[in-house]
Design a protein around this motif. Sequence first.
Motif, PDB file in Angstrom:
ATOM      1  N   ASN A 189       0.870  -1.179   0.000  1.00  0.00           N
ATOM      2  CA  ASN A 189       0.000   0.000   0.000  1.00  0.00           C
ATOM      3  C   ASN A 189       0.906   1.228   0.000  1.00  0.00           C
ATOM      4  O   ASN A 189       1.390   1.661   1.043  1.00  0.00           O
ATOM      5  CB  ASN A 189      -0.914  -0.018   1.227  1.00  0.00           C
ATOM      6  N   GLU A 190       1.142   1.751  -1.198  1.00  0.00           N
ATOM      7  CA  GLU A 190       2.120   2.840  -1.338  1.00  0.00           C
ATOM      8  C   GLU A 190       1.677   4.115  -0.630  1.00  0.00           C
ATOM      9  O   GLU A 190       2.508   4.950  -0.272  1.00  0.00           O
ATOM     10  CB  GLU A 190       2.417   3.113  -2.822  1.00  0.00           C
ATOM     11  N   LEU A 191       0.378   4.257  -0.393  1.00  0.00           N
ATOM     12  CA  LEU A 191      -0.116   5.449   0.307  1.00  0.00           C
ATOM     13  C   LEU A 191       0.432   5.510   1.732  1.00  0.00           C
ATOM     14  O   LEU A 191       0.711   6.586   2.254  1.00  0.00           O
ATOM     15  CB  LEU A 191      -1.644   5.453   0.339  1.00  0.00           C
ATOM     16  N   LEU A 192       0.588   4.333   2.346  1.00  0.00           N
ATOM     17  CA  LEU A 192       1.139   4.289   3.708  1.00  0.00           C
ATOM     18  C   LEU A 192       2.580   4.783   3.729  1.00  0.00           C
ATOM     19  O   LEU A 192       3.012   5.423   4.687  1.00  0.00           O
ATOM     20  CB  LEU A 192       1.067   2.866   4.270  1.00  0.00           C
TER      21      LEU A 192
ATOM     22  N   PRO B  76      -5.099   9.266   3.399  1.00  0.00           N
ATOM     23  CA  PRO B  76      -5.343   8.714   2.060  1.00  0.00           C
ATOM     24  C   PRO B  76      -5.369   7.187   2.020  1.00  0.00           C
ATOM     25  O   PRO B  76      -6.068   6.602   1.206  1.00  0.00           O
ATOM     26  CB  PRO B  76      -4.169   9.254   1.233  1.00  0.00           C
ATOM     27  N   SER B  77      -4.612   6.538   2.925  1.00  0.00           N
ATOM     28  CA  SER B  77      -4.577   5.072   2.911  1.00  0.00           C
ATOM     29  C   SER B  77      -5.841   4.466   3.504  1.00  0.00           C
ATOM     30  O   SER B  77      -6.189   3.330   3.207  1.00  0.00           O
ATOM     31  CB  SER B  77      -3.360   4.565   3.683  1.00  0.00           C
TER      32      SER B  77
END
Lengths: 201, 173
Positions: A189-192, B76-77
């Motif tokens: 999860n690249e957002l993390l 956002p996640s």
Amino acid sequence: MSRYRGPRFKKIRRLGDLPGLTSKRPTVGSELRNQSSSSKKSQYRIRLEEKQKLRFHYGLTERQLLKYVRIAGKAKGSTGQVLLQLLEMRLDNILFRLGMALTIPQARQLVNHRHVFVNGRIVDIPSYRCKPQDIITAKDDQKSITLIQNSLESSPREELPNHLTLHPSEYKGLVNQIIDSKWVGLKINELLVVEYYSRQT
Amino acid sequence: MMAASVDPLVVGRVIGDVVDMFIPSVGMSVYFGPKHVTNGCDIKPSIAINPPRVTLTGNIDNLYTLVMTDPDAPSPSEPSMRELIHWIVVDIPGGTNPKRGKEILPYIGPKPPVGIHRFILVLFKQKGPMGLVEQPTSRVSFNTRYFASQLDLGLPVATVYFNSQKEPQAKRR
């Protein structure tokens, strides 16, 4: 640049499957042993572990990854997606995805030891950013060809991502385009990761 | 020509997460102080404390609705509050600005706790003057598509978004 040279299995026990770091897989027993007494992970830990996954899979130092995050932040579009594209287009990773090396550290050594040509010229920088239409070939000597041949023969026959083309008989790979996010070689999860680096003070 | 200007909205996943594909038909320029807002630009929360200066093109006989929303709250996640609504103004005459309209929900500036958040200004063309528009009971879990369908606004006529993230605090010695 220095890179991680320590125990790899320890990392995959902690972080889960990292195909770039090692072809080994964490066993069920080792995962159970590793679970800490508190099942609840803090938000910080979740983000840190995701960042560490990315770092160890691609074999980067903290400083290198931070640079990539800054470049991705300046680019148009989703920072996380751009970050993954930048990492996937590294030469050492492209060799790994083509199957010319079994792990990214091995691909890195191939590049460093000048076994690889890009567009007919030796490139010995593992972080070299490949572009569409780049042609990656083994150096025309027996040692280089043998090393790459061994990897191609023993690499698992997985579906090649659509941004790459491999010609195994010629020990040649072609970069067709910038990678599409669904072909990224790591479940992450690249957002993390972006959240980890976004200023949390 | 107009379709090209939607492309950054596709890349930034504004189309998909917040609105459906549309063809822009009205010009909307947005400024926070001297800073012109373009799709995907970075705006510091400190310069967005007050409402932006928004100027619309179009005929003065047409009325428009403007909403500003954050689809990335709280992070956002894990956007469990998607969308957080920051501003709603209705009955804005074409060729003017939101000060000439009727504010349904007062403006609150961006305060992203973690990660890079998208803040999206969406403009809809009204079919006529709005009657009584109920203020949303809560700012969280707002849905722009549902809001537009409730008020029969159709697809947007203009959209612009900017990114914002928490600013570093001065380190105390």
